[in-house]
Design an enzyme around this catalytic site. Structure first.
Site, short mmCIF file in Angstrom:
data_model
loop_
_atom_site.label_atom_id
_atom_site.label_comp_id
_atom_site.label_asym_id
_atom_site.label_seq_id
_atom_site.Cartn_x
_atom_site.Cartn_y
_atom_site.Cartn_z
N HIS A 177 21.27 -11.38 -3.91
CA HIS A 177 20.21 -11.62 -4.91
C HIS A 177 20.72 -11.58 -6.34
O HIS A 177 19.97 -11.85 -7.27
CB HIS A 177 19.10 -10.58 -4.75
N ASP A 384 21.73 -12.75 -15.05
CA ASP A 384 20.59 -12.41 -14.21
C ASP A 384 20.64 -13.30 -12.98
O ASP A 384 20.71 -14.53 -13.12
CB ASP A 384 19.29 -12.69 -15.00
#
Ligand code: G6P
Length: 487
Positions: A177, A384
């Site tokens: 992720h 991110d």
């Protein structure tokens, strides 16, 4: 054949899926009267899995706290009966060294391109190994031969190997992720080979973006000398597919919330409080990857360069408390608070502050209302993996068609082409982008919004979950076929 008769690569997988993440999506509490209470939380992964077609699933993970041995059987039963969850019990020390120490102290900064913060120590690595082994023991004790196993994220990169060691024909998918960094950064890691080999025991490896997949493949070549193709890697004559699966949100959740009276009342109240002002919204975990100092510096520059905005703009910045046991996060909190104080001191007036800073989490009613009333959403992450705030904001902006100002260092930037892209390190440019976003014509805002909106309602969390499971099912079926062919 290793594959069971019920499997066929052309149909949807209809068996059981075992999802494994570091933390279970359940909060558990022992009340003063000795009763246990539990509540399912609503993260992106929960949304994705509830949207899976015709699949039953079990969730394996750590419960976030140490459970006394005498309570374990009861907790296990409660979690299974109420939530389909199976806990991994870790001692407080092991959980701390695995989660705060190695996962968040070593892997997290390195994978977000901050190798200077690398706090490597063999003791922490041993804890990471031990915790992954504990997870494997639990999975091995419950799995059946037809199950698909889906391992999530950087806390569990050794798990595929530990499962495969004991269960060679296990069908395992691994999804990361967070970013997978350039091999130049990754190879700094002393245990780089072990981490890569751990993941390579999967039948399918997934990332959010092409760049992360490419970096992973490059690391396999440079560090392990493996042959790769653009869509996978050869390990001992076996081809392990590596795919790109950008996660999404559940937009219906926000559409439903927007219909609720409670949300509409809150929207009305907020609109009244900020009447005549432009509202910029920022929603971030308080994490150094989110670029909060960069965001605040850009706001300060905006007020210096465009003084006409003074008293006419407000940034509502929600900083959700996160990982406060890790020193860097405590330091960041201080730095951010200092900056907020400075800007409010310089550019505020009596009864008016340009930065409304909340160090707390907000519930879904407040969040939806805030997204809805804002004229722009400002995301300044310095790295991110994806960033779903971008998509949540868009889902709540059908009326206002506010502008998404998005750091190019987010995974989301690779698919959200209707956003205004910024480099958060370029303070001047971020200040200019905020200024022009707030002055953007209605036509341009509408065009950008429609582009973004059409993307997010199609690429949802359920779309992501179904896409990954379908590919995993196909890949593991093919792997089973290949192992059955005599050489
Ligand atoms: C990232 C990670 C997740 C993690 C989340 C929140 O998105 O990929 O695995 O759960 O941050 O971090 P926390 O440490 O609070 O679970």
């Amino acid at each position: 054949l290793h594959a069971s008769g019920s499997l066929s690569p052309d149909s949807n997988f209809e068996g059981r899926l075992i999802v494994i993440s570091n933390r279970l999506p359940v909060s558990l509490k022992k009340e003063e009267n000795g009763q246990w209470t539990s509540k399912m939380s609503s993260g992106g992964l929960v949304a994705a899995l509830s949207g899976l077609k015709s699949t039953s699933f079990l969730w394996v993970g750590w419960i976030g706290t140490e459970i006394d041995p005498e309570d374990r059987e009861y907790v296990k039963k409660l979690l299974m009966e109420k939530h389909n969850c199976i806990p991994v019990f870790l001692s407080e020390k092991l959980a701390n060294d695995h989660y705060n120490g190695f996962s968040n102290g070593v892997l997290w900064p390195l994978f977000h391109y901050l190798p200077g913060d690398l706090d490597y120590d063999d003791r922490l690595w041993d804890s990471y190994v031990e915790a992954n082994q504990e997870f494997a023991n639990v999975v091995l004790s419950i799995m059946g031969s037809d199950d698909l196993i889906w391992v999530h994220d950087y806390h569990l990169m050794l798990l595929p190997e530990y499962i495969k060691k004991k269960q060679v024909d296990a069908r395992i998918g691994f999804f990361l992720h967070i970013p997978f960094p350039s091999s130049e950064i990754f190879r700094v890691l002393p245990c780089r080979k072990e981490i890569l080999m751990g993941v390579l025991n999967s039948n399918l490896i997934g990332f959010h973006t092409y760049d992360y997949a490419r970096h992973f493949l490059k690391a396999c070549t440079r560090i392990l000398g493996l042959e790769t193709a653009p869509n996978g890697v050869y390990v001992n004559d076996k081809f392990i597919p590596v795919g790109v699966f950008p996660v999404g949100i559940d937009p219906d959740k926000f559409f439903d919330l927007l219909k609720q009276d409670q949300v509409q009342n809150r929207i009305a109240a907020l609109k009244k409080s900020f009447e005549g002002m432009k509202v910029i919204i920022g929603i971030d975990r308080l994490d150094y990857i989110k670029g909060l100092p960069q965001k605040l510096q850009a706001m300060e520059r905006l007020f210096q360069k465009y003084p006409e905005w003074k008293g006419k703009i407000v940034l509502i910045q929600v900083a959700v408390p996160s990982r406060q046991d890790v020193e860097e996060y405590q330091r960041l909190k201080k730095d951010v608070e200092e900056l907020v104080g400075r800007i409010n001191g310089l550019y505020g007036s009596l009864g008016e502050s340009p930065i409304h800073y909340l160090f707390q989490s907000v519930d879904s009613v407040e969040l939806t209302a805030l997204y809805n009333i804002s004229d722009a959403c400002l995301i300044t992450s310095i790295r991110d993996g994806m960033n779903l705030v971008a998509q949540e904001f868009i889902s709540c902006q059908s009326e206002k068609k506010g502008v998404l100002i998005l750091s190019e260092f987010t995974g989301a930037a690779q698919s959200l082409s209707g956003a205004v892209m910024i480099n958060p390190w370029n303070t001047e440019d971020v200040a200019d982008s905020i200024n022009s976003a707030l002055l953007m014509s209605e036509e341009e805002r509408e065009e950008k919004h429609n582009m973004l909106f059409n993307f997010i309602i199609k690429h949802t969390a359920a779309h992501w979950g179904n896409g990954f499971v379908r590919e995993l099912y196909k890949a593991s079926y093919q792997a089973a076929q290949i192992t059955s062919v005599p050489k």
